[in-house]
Design a protein around this motif. Sequence first.
Motif, PDB file in Angstrom:
ATOM      1  N   ALA A  31       0.835  -1.210   0.000  1.00 16.51           N
ATOM      2  CA  ALA A  31       0.000   0.000   0.000  1.00 16.51           C
ATOM      3  C   ALA A  31       0.869   1.260   0.000  1.00 16.51           C
ATOM      4  O   ALA A  31       0.571   2.233  -0.705  1.00 16.51           O
ATOM      5  CB  ALA A  31      -0.939  -0.012   1.200  1.00 16.51           C
ATOM      6  N   HIS A  32       1.939   1.244   0.773  1.00 16.89           N
ATOM      7  CA  HIS A  32       2.863   2.391   0.789  1.00 16.89           C
ATOM      8  C   HIS A  32       3.488   2.610  -0.593  1.00 16.89           C
ATOM      9  O   HIS A  32       3.567   3.740  -1.075  1.00 16.89           O
ATOM     10  CB  HIS A  32       3.978   2.190   1.812  1.00 16.89           C
ATOM     11  N   LEU A  33       3.932   1.516  -1.220  1.00 23.63           N
ATOM     12  CA  LEU A  33       4.567   1.627  -2.536  1.00 23.63           C
ATOM     13  C   LEU A  33       3.566   2.103  -3.586  1.00 23.63           C
ATOM     14  O   LEU A  33       3.894   2.930  -4.427  1.00 23.63           O
ATOM     15  CB  LEU A  33       5.191   0.300  -2.954  1.00 23.63           C
ATOM     16  N   ARG A  35       1.111   4.060  -3.089  1.00 24.55           N
ATOM     17  CA  ARG A  35       0.972   5.498  -2.837  1.00 24.55           C
ATOM     18  C   ARG A  35       2.156   6.258  -3.428  1.00 24.55           C
ATOM     19  O   ARG A  35       1.992   7.289  -4.082  1.00 24.55           O
ATOM     20  CB  ARG A  35       0.860   5.752  -1.332  1.00 24.55           C
ATOM     21  N   ASP A  36       3.372   5.727  -3.242  1.00 24.27           N
ATOM     22  CA  ASP A  36       4.572   6.364  -3.792  1.00 24.27           C
ATOM     23  C   ASP A  36       4.529   6.425  -5.316  1.00 24.27           C
ATOM     24  O   ASP A  36       4.988   7.393  -5.916  1.00 24.27           O
ATOM     25  CB  ASP A  36       5.836   5.612  -3.370  1.00 24.27           C
ATOM     26  N   LEU A  37       4.005   5.368  -5.943  1.00 25.12           N
ATOM     27  CA  LEU A  37       3.929   5.335  -7.402  1.00 25.12           C
ATOM     28  C   LEU A  37       2.902   6.320  -7.942  1.00 25.12           C
ATOM     29  O   LEU A  37       3.059   6.848  -9.035  1.00 25.12           O
ATOM     30  CB  LEU A  37       3.616   3.925  -7.899  1.00 25.12           C
ATOM     31  N   GLY A  38       1.826   6.554  -7.177  1.00 25.84           N
ATOM     32  CA  GLY A  38       0.818   7.531  -7.582  1.00 25.84           C
ATOM     33  C   GLY A  38       0.065   7.150  -8.837  1.00 25.84           C
ATOM     34  O   GLY A  38      -0.370   8.019  -9.585  1.00 25.84           O
ATOM     35  N   LEU A  39      -0.104   5.857  -9.081  1.00 22.41           N
ATOM     36  CA  LEU A  39      -0.823   5.399 -10.265  1.00 22.41           C
ATOM     37  C   LEU A  39      -2.192   4.859  -9.870  1.00 22.41           C
ATOM     38  O   LEU A  39      -2.319   4.141  -8.886  1.00 22.41           O
ATOM     39  CB  LEU A  39      -0.039   4.284 -10.970  1.00 22.41           C
ATOM     40  N   ALA A  40      -3.199   5.176 -10.675  1.00 21.57           N
ATOM     41  CA  ALA A  40      -4.527   4.617 -10.431  1.00 21.57           C
ATOM     42  C   ALA A  40      -4.519   3.126 -10.743  1.00 21.57           C
ATOM     43  O   ALA A  40      -5.104   2.323 -10.010  1.00 21.57           O
ATOM     44  CB  ALA A  40      -5.566   5.331 -11.281  1.00 21.57           C
ATOM     45  N   THR A  41      -3.858   2.759 -11.832  1.00 22.33           N
ATOM     46  CA  THR A  41      -3.695   1.350 -12.187  1.00 22.33           C
ATOM     47  C   THR A  41      -2.209   1.104 -12.425  1.00 22.33           C
ATOM     48  O   THR A  41      -1.481   2.001 -12.825  1.00 22.33           O
ATOM     49  CB  THR A  41      -4.468   0.987 -13.473  1.00 22.33           C
ATOM     50  N   LEU A  42      -1.788  -0.109 -12.186  1.00 21.06           N
ATOM     51  CA  LEU A  42      -0.387  -0.451 -12.367  1.00 21.06           C
ATOM     52  C   LEU A  42      -0.145  -0.765 -13.841  1.00 21.06           C
ATOM     53  O   LEU A  42      -0.156  -1.914 -14.263  1.00 21.06           O
ATOM     54  CB  LEU A  42       0.000  -1.636 -11.481  1.00 21.06           C
ATOM     55  N   GLU A  43       0.064   0.295 -14.619  1.00 21.70           N
ATOM     56  CA  GLU A  43       0.310   0.155 -16.050  1.00 21.70           C
ATOM     57  C   GLU A  43       1.473   1.038 -16.458  1.00 21.70           C
ATOM     58  O   GLU A  43       1.677   2.106 -15.897  1.00 21.70           O
ATOM     59  CB  GLU A  43      -0.907   0.587 -16.862  1.00 21.70           C
ATOM     60  N   VAL A  44       2.210   0.548 -17.455  1.00 22.54           N
ATOM     61  CA  VAL A  44       3.278   1.330 -18.047  1.00 22.54           C
ATOM     62  C   VAL A  44       3.140   1.182 -19.560  1.00 22.54           C
ATOM     63  O   VAL A  44       3.137   0.068 -20.076  1.00 22.54           O
ATOM     64  CB  VAL A  44       4.665   0.900 -17.522  1.00 22.54           C
ATOM     65  N   ARG A 162      10.520   0.762   9.929  1.00 24.61           N
ATOM     66  CA  ARG A 162      10.812   1.899   9.051  1.00 24.61           C
ATOM     67  C   ARG A 162      10.520   1.532   7.611  1.00 24.61           C
ATOM     68  O   ARG A 162      11.058   0.562   7.081  1.00 24.61           O
ATOM     69  CB  ARG A 162      12.266   2.317   9.182  1.00 24.61           C
ATOM     70  N   TYR A 163       9.679   2.333   6.979  1.00 26.35           N
ATOM     71  CA  TYR A 163       9.400   2.177   5.560  1.00 26.35           C
ATOM     72  C   TYR A 163      10.381   3.042   4.781  1.00 26.35           C
ATOM     73  O   TYR A 163      10.575   4.214   5.092  1.00 26.35           O
ATOM     74  CB  TYR A 163       7.956   2.597   5.238  1.00 26.35           C
ATOM     75  N   ILE A 164      11.020   2.474   3.767  1.00 20.15           N
ATOM     76  CA  ILE A 164      11.953   3.213   2.919  1.00 20.15           C
ATOM     77  C   ILE A 164      11.185   3.602   1.660  1.00 20.15           C
ATOM     78  O   ILE A 164      10.867   2.758   0.827  1.00 20.15           O
ATOM     79  CB  ILE A 164      13.186   2.359   2.576  1.00 20.15           C
ATOM     80  N   ALA A 165      10.868   4.876   1.566  1.00 24.32           N
ATOM     81  CA  ALA A 165       9.999   5.366   0.491  1.00 24.32           C
ATOM     82  C   ALA A 165      10.715   5.386  -0.852  1.00 24.32           C
ATOM     83  O   ALA A 165      11.937   5.476  -0.934  1.00 24.32           O
ATOM     84  CB  ALA A 165       9.501   6.771   0.829  1.00 24.32           C
ATOM     85  N   LEU A 166       9.915   5.320  -1.898  1.00 24.63           N
ATOM     86  CA  LEU A 166      10.396   5.474  -3.265  1.00 24.63           C
ATOM     87  C   LEU A 166      10.319   6.961  -3.593  1.00 24.63           C
ATOM     88  O   LEU A 166       9.246   7.550  -3.577  1.00 24.63           O
ATOM     89  CB  LEU A 166       9.509   4.670  -4.216  1.00 24.63           C
TER      90      LEU A 166
END
Length: 188
Positions: A31-33, A35-44, A162-166
């Motif tokens: 969930a943290h990752l 949020r860091d990615l900021g994508l509605a869907t996991l697409e590239v 500790r969460y290591i953020a992207l």
Amino acid sequence: MTVITTLRQKLFELFRADRAPSGYRPGVTLAHLRRDLGLATLEVDGVAFEIVERTESQLLMHLVLTECVLRVPAAAGGAGSFEVHHGGAIRRSGIHVRRRAGNQALGRELQARLQADSVLFQALMPLDFKRLRIELHDQQWCVRLEHMGGSEVVNRMPAFRRYIALSAEQRVHLLATLAGLRRVLSGL
């Protein structure tokens, strides 16, 4: 004899590799990752990728690591397993492909394509990844990229988590790398 057998069984149960570590919260790091990615869907570039979570237990602590998994149809058959890493002991001097299994010529072709695609190369060089594995099986490429960020360290003594953020910069490089790998592998 029974005491030794019982003791051995208890130690085995205590240190089993498939047992979830104490304090592990499934899905929280994902969930943290996300949020860091900021994508509605996991697409590239219109191709979906997934993120999986795994744990690594160590004495009195554990790590929660995440991997981006991208699957790309292969142009030809075959099988192979390759690891990609940065070259250079102190400064990053390039990208190197190490063959783990499969055709040596395929590994050389993969190395050449990774270096020839300037956009992908520019994204890979500053990307802080721990592992990048590329496998070919059943006419499908599977990319597993484990970034240094998007992970969590959980210690029991002293107790801390500790969460290591992207970072935003690493996010850009990560998404560009996934897009570039899809582009390079789809023609291979």
